[in-house]
Design a protein around this motif. Structure first.
Motif, PDB file in Angstrom:
ATOM      1  N   ARG A  84      -7.194 154.092 115.294  1.00 28.18           N
ATOM      2  CA  ARG A  84      -6.413 154.855 114.684  1.00 28.18           C
ATOM      3  C   ARG A  84      -5.248 155.099 115.986  1.00 28.18           C
ATOM      4  NH1 ARG A  84      -8.033 156.168 110.103  1.00 28.18           N
ATOM      5  NH2 ARG A  84     -10.819 156.143 109.661  1.00 28.18           N
ATOM      6  N   LYS A  85      -5.624 155.307 116.845  1.00 26.51           N
ATOM      7  CA  LYS A  85      -4.305 155.407 118.307  1.00 26.51           C
ATOM      8  C   LYS A  85      -3.783 154.106 117.918  1.00 26.51           C
ATOM      9  CE  LYS A  85      -6.645 159.443 120.707  1.00 26.51           C
ATOM     10  NZ  LYS A  85      -6.933 159.004 121.921  1.00 26.51           N
TER      11      LYS A  85
ATOM     12  N   LYS B  60     -13.039 147.559 121.597  1.00 23.82           N
ATOM     13  CA  LYS B  60     -13.767 149.000 121.481  1.00 23.82           C
ATOM     14  C   LYS B  60     -12.524 150.100 121.856  1.00 23.82           C
ATOM     15  CE  LYS B  60     -17.990 147.256 121.384  1.00 23.82           C
ATOM     16  NZ  LYS B  60     -18.671 147.455 119.874  1.00 23.82           N
TER      17      LYS B  60
ATOM     18  N   GLU C 211     -11.391 146.340 116.745  1.00 22.94           N
ATOM     19  CA  GLU C 211     -12.525 147.466 116.806  1.00 22.94           C
ATOM     20  C   GLU C 211     -13.290 146.414 118.282  1.00 22.94           C
ATOM     21  OE1 GLU C 211     -12.520 148.046 112.275  1.00 22.94           O
ATOM     22  OE2 GLU C 211     -13.488 145.958 112.262  1.00 22.94           O
TER      23      GLU C 211
ATOM     24  N   ASP D 155      -9.511 152.693 120.353  1.00 22.63           N
ATOM     25  CA  ASP D 155      -9.127 153.905 119.325  1.00 22.63           C
ATOM     26  C   ASP D 155      -8.257 153.069 118.415  1.00 22.63           C
ATOM     27  OD1 ASP D 155      -8.763 155.753 117.652  1.00 22.63           O
ATOM     28  OD2 ASP D 155      -9.004 157.089 119.174  1.00 22.63           O
TER      29      ASP D 155
END
Length: 291
Positions: free
Chosen positions: A202-203, A198, A195, A200
């Motif tokens: 979920r990816k 920065k 997080e 993604d």
């Protein structure tokens, strides 16, 4: 002949576990500290609610318990009105509470004096596992008592193993909780890092879950951790109780658990944040707060 089983303790785990027995055609009697909960259960499942433990267990072939902690086990098992004094000789007592190994050994010895069997059989799988009949059950006791109880336990379990004499089930549950504590903290730090970087998230999870980082926690909890949803049943309060048992036993057996001790403190931080009833994956919220 019909098997009679008494279930003592109808919390989020015991309630559905007793229900699986009743739906399997076993004659089930139930007792709960709050009698209204026992009456509610008897309205939902075929079975009978009793106001006293003595009445509930007096002709039971098996007595299953799932209560809070050592002190609760002493309350329901011991004394003139307890399970051991009132269950018949030959009854098999199966305790699904997560408690200390010492209390399991104590109750096994007391039950033996009354010619009753005793198995400590803590479970893993949480509320969802109990409701779906897919718990993992870790047992301590004799082979003879285990073989007698196994057909009943199978009604709410997907895996059942005898690990050794009385107390072995509880010690195995401690191993389970120690492993979970470290895994959830590691997953929390990994997601928090993603997080903050920065990415993604979920990816990222989709990629790394196909490799060596994969775990049950990642597969089943990463999505809700990302979303900040922590309503999956096994509360932080309960985990702290379990980790306290682990750390006390570690002192007895001279085992070093530095990560477990640290994660226990982190769960204390989550409690102070108001997360006492959040599930154990809520460790990530601590990192988000203190970043």
């Amino acid at each position: 002949m019909t098997t009679t089983a008494t279930f003592i303790g109808l919390g989020v785990m015991g309630y559905p576990m007793a229900g699986h027995l009743a739906r399997a055609g076993i004659t089930v009697k139930v007792w709960n500290r709050t009698h209204a909960k026992a009456e509610q259960w008897a309205q939902e499942y075929p079975g009978t609610a009793y106001k006293t433990i003595a009445e509930a267990v007096e002709d039971a072939d098996f007595v299953m318990t799932c209560v809070g902690a050592d002190k609760d086990l002493i309350e329901v098992f011991e004394g003139d009105g307890g399970i051991i004094a009132n269950a018949p000789q030959g009854a098999i007592l199966v305790d699904h509470t997560t408690a200390s190994a010492g209390i399991a050994e104590r109750l096994a010895e007391a039950a033996g004096h009354r010619k009753q069997g005793f198995i400590d059989a803590p479970v893993s799988g949480g509320q969802q596992g109990a409701e779906n009949g897919k718990l993992t059950v870790m047992c301590g006791g004799t082979e003879t008592d285990f073989e007698k109880a196994l057909p009943l336990i199978d009604h709410y379990a997907r895996a059942v193993n005898l690990l050794g004499p009385a107390g072995s089930g509880q010690k195995t549950k401690m191993v389970n909780q120690i492993a979970i504590a470290g895994l959830v903290q590691g997953l929390s730090e990994a997601l928090h890092f993603a997080e903050q970087a920065k990415l993604d998230v979920r990816k990222v999870v989709d990629v790394i879950s196909k490799g060596a980082a994969q775990s049950w926690q990642m597969e089943n909890r990463s999505g809700t951790m990302i979303d900040g949803e922590f309503n999956h049943g096994f509360a932080v309060d309960w985990m702290r109780k379990d980790l306290g048992i682990c750390l006390e036993e570690a002192r007895k057996v001279n085992a070093s658990l530095p990560v477990t001790a640290l994660v226990d403190q982190f769960y204390g931080d989550v409690q102070e944040m108001g997360g006492r009833r959040w599930d154990t994956s809520s460790l990530i919220q601590r990192l988000r707060k203190f970043r």
